[in-house]
Design a protein around this motif. Structure first.
Motif, PDB file in Angstrom:
ATOM      1  N   UNK A 103       0.826  -1.203   0.000  1.00 40.19           N
ATOM      2  CA  UNK A 103       0.000   0.000   0.000  1.00 40.19           C
ATOM      3  C   UNK A 103       0.860   1.254   0.000  1.00 40.19           C
ATOM      4  N   UNK A 104       0.482   2.213  -0.839  1.00 38.96           N
ATOM      5  CA  UNK A 104       1.169   3.503  -0.880  1.00 38.96           C
ATOM      6  C   UNK A 104       0.690   4.350   0.298  1.00 38.96           C
ATOM      7  N   UNK A 105       1.515   5.186   0.889  1.00 43.28           N
ATOM      8  CA  UNK A 105       2.935   5.389   0.582  1.00 43.28           C
ATOM      9  C   UNK A 105       3.765   4.190   1.067  1.00 43.28           C
ATOM     10  N   UNK A 106       4.747   3.816   0.278  1.00 41.87           N
ATOM     11  CA  UNK A 106       5.540   2.612   0.544  1.00 41.87           C
ATOM     12  C   UNK A 106       6.876   2.998   1.170  1.00 41.87           C
ATOM     13  N   UNK A 107       7.119   2.481   2.364  1.00 43.37           N
ATOM     14  CA  UNK A 107       8.432   2.687   2.991  1.00 43.37           C
ATOM     15  C   UNK A 107       9.367   1.584   2.510  1.00 43.37           C
ATOM     16  N   UNK A 108      10.669   1.833   2.586  1.00 38.83           N
ATOM     17  CA  UNK A 108      11.617   0.798   2.194  1.00 38.83           C
ATOM     18  C   UNK A 108      11.473  -0.424   3.098  1.00 38.83           C
ATOM     19  N   UNK A 109      11.174  -0.195   4.360  1.00 42.22           N
ATOM     20  CA  UNK A 109      10.985  -1.308   5.303  1.00 42.22           C
ATOM     21  C   UNK A 109       9.825  -2.211   4.870  1.00 42.22           C
ATOM     22  N   UNK A 110       8.683  -1.610   4.527  1.00 35.46           N
ATOM     23  CA  UNK A 110       7.533  -2.410   4.076  1.00 35.46           C
ATOM     24  C   UNK A 110       7.817  -3.077   2.740  1.00 35.46           C
ATOM     25  N   UNK A 111       8.498  -2.361   1.846  1.00 42.41           N
ATOM     26  CA  UNK A 111       8.887  -2.927   0.553  1.00 42.41           C
ATOM     27  C   UNK A 111       9.741  -4.175   0.777  1.00 42.41           C
ATOM     28  N   UNK A 112      10.742  -4.058   1.635  1.00 41.86           N
ATOM     29  CA  UNK A 112      11.653  -5.183   1.887  1.00 41.86           C
ATOM     30  C   UNK A 112      10.954  -6.367   2.535  1.00 41.86           C
ATOM     31  N   UNK A 113      10.059  -6.091   3.480  1.00 37.48           N
ATOM     32  CA  UNK A 113       9.300  -7.184   4.121  1.00 37.48           C
ATOM     33  C   UNK A 113       8.510  -7.962   3.077  1.00 37.48           C
ATOM     34  N   UNK A 114       7.833  -7.227   2.207  1.00 40.44           N
ATOM     35  CA  UNK A 114       7.020  -7.854   1.168  1.00 40.44           C
ATOM     36  C   UNK A 114       7.908  -8.666   0.218  1.00 40.44           C
ATOM     37  N   UNK A 115       9.002  -8.069  -0.245  1.00 45.98           N
ATOM     38  CA  UNK A 115       9.897  -8.748  -1.179  1.00 45.98           C
ATOM     39  C   UNK A 115      10.532  -9.977  -0.511  1.00 45.98           C
ATOM     40  N   UNK A 116      10.912  -9.872   0.758  1.00 45.65           N
ATOM     41  CA  UNK A 116      11.469 -11.030   1.477  1.00 45.65           C
ATOM     42  C   UNK A 116      10.466 -12.182   1.467  1.00 45.65           C
ATOM     43  N   UNK A 117       9.212 -11.862   1.714  1.00 41.48           N
ATOM     44  CA  UNK A 117       8.152 -12.870   1.740  1.00 41.48           C
ATOM     45  C   UNK A 117       7.998 -13.530   0.359  1.00 41.48           C
ATOM     46  N   UNK A 118       7.989 -12.704  -0.688  1.00 42.35           N
ATOM     47  CA  UNK A 118       7.848 -13.205  -2.058  1.00 42.35           C
ATOM     48  C   UNK A 118       9.048 -14.077  -2.434  1.00 42.35           C
ATOM     49  N   UNK A 119      10.248 -13.621  -2.096  1.00 38.88           N
ATOM     50  CA  UNK A 119      11.461 -14.367  -2.448  1.00 38.88           C
ATOM     51  C   UNK A 119      11.522 -15.697  -1.696  1.00 38.88           C
ATOM     52  N   UNK A 120      11.073 -15.684  -0.463  1.00 40.92           N
ATOM     53  CA  UNK A 120      11.005 -16.935   0.304  1.00 40.92           C
ATOM     54  C   UNK A 120      10.085 -17.920  -0.420  1.00 40.92           C
ATOM     55  N   UNK A 121       8.957 -17.437  -0.893  1.00 38.27           N
ATOM     56  CA  UNK A 121       8.005 -18.267  -1.620  1.00 38.27           C
ATOM     57  C   UNK A 121       8.612 -18.775  -2.946  1.00 38.27           C
ATOM     58  N   UNK A 122       9.262 -17.868  -3.695  1.00 35.28           N
ATOM     59  CA  UNK A 122       9.896 -18.255  -4.959  1.00 35.28           C
ATOM     60  C   UNK A 122      11.027 -19.257  -4.731  1.00 35.28           C
ATOM     61  N   UNK A 123      11.768 -19.080  -3.666  1.00 32.17           N
ATOM     62  CA  UNK A 123      12.894 -19.988  -3.379  1.00 32.17           C
ATOM     63  C   UNK A 123      12.386 -21.396  -3.070  1.00 32.17           C
ATOM     64  N   UNK A 124      11.253 -21.489  -2.383  1.00 35.51           N
ATOM     65  CA  UNK A 124      10.680 -22.804  -2.078  1.00 35.51           C
ATOM     66  C   UNK A 124      10.244 -23.503  -3.364  1.00 35.51           C
ATOM     67  N   UNK A 125       9.674 -22.727  -4.290  1.00 34.17           N
ATOM     68  CA  UNK A 125       9.212 -23.285  -5.555  1.00 34.17           C
ATOM     69  C   UNK A 125      10.387 -23.751  -6.400  1.00 34.17           C
ATOM     70  N   UNK A 126      11.492 -23.006  -6.341  1.00 33.65           N
ATOM     71  CA  UNK A 126      12.644 -23.307  -7.191  1.00 33.65           C
ATOM     72  C   UNK A 126      13.597 -24.354  -6.602  1.00 33.65           C
ATOM     73  N   UNK A 127      13.302 -24.860  -5.398  1.00 33.48           N
ATOM     74  CA  UNK A 127      14.197 -25.852  -4.789  1.00 33.48           C
ATOM     75  C   UNK A 127      14.116 -27.184  -5.508  1.00 33.48           C
TER      76      UNK A 127
END
Length: 127
Positions: A103-127
């Motif tokens: 949700x806007x306005x987007x802080x870097x902290x919220x951006x990173x939390x979201x991206x960490x969550x997505x990358x964790x999900x992508x990493x599980x799929x790519x294992x």
């Protein structure tokens, strides 16, 4: 975690683009392939690149007439919706498949939390 995930940014606000490009570039695990400013560019960008993630603003000009619709986004691409309106209140068409919300306005902290969550999900799929 040496993975690098590619992404597209689809946003029409100049300041939003600058901020999100900066956030993406601050992370070692993301590579920005391209930026689009209207919905009609998405299909062409998807043909040209194969991103893992799309950062997608929902309220964006459609642009030139073409046959683009959200169902043309492949199911294996994770969509991060960037919007000032929560998805639960948004009454128009939205992409199907797995979505995350920033949700806007987007802080870097919220951006990173979201991206960490997505990358964790992508990493599980790519294992």
């Amino acid at each position: 975690m040496g993975n690098n995930f590619t992404c597209l940014l689809v946003e029409d606000d100049v300041l939003g683009i600058e901020m999100l490009e900066d956030y993406i570039n601050r992370r070692n695990d993301l590579t920005l392939l391209a930026t689009g400013t209207q919905l009609s560019e998405v299909e062409e960008l998807l043909h040209k690149y194969s991103p893992s993630i799309i950062f997608l603003d929902l309220i964006i000009p459609y642009g030139e007439k073409n046959n683009f619709s959200y169902d043309k986004i492949p199911n294996d691409i994770i969509i991060i919706i960037i919007s000032a309106i929560p998805l639960s209140y948004y009454k128009r068409a939205i992409p199907i498949g797995e979505k995350f919300e920033l949700l806007k306005p987007i802080s870097f902290e919220n951006f990173s939390k979201c991206v960490d969550h997505v990358i964790e999900k992508l990493s599980l799929v790519n294992e």
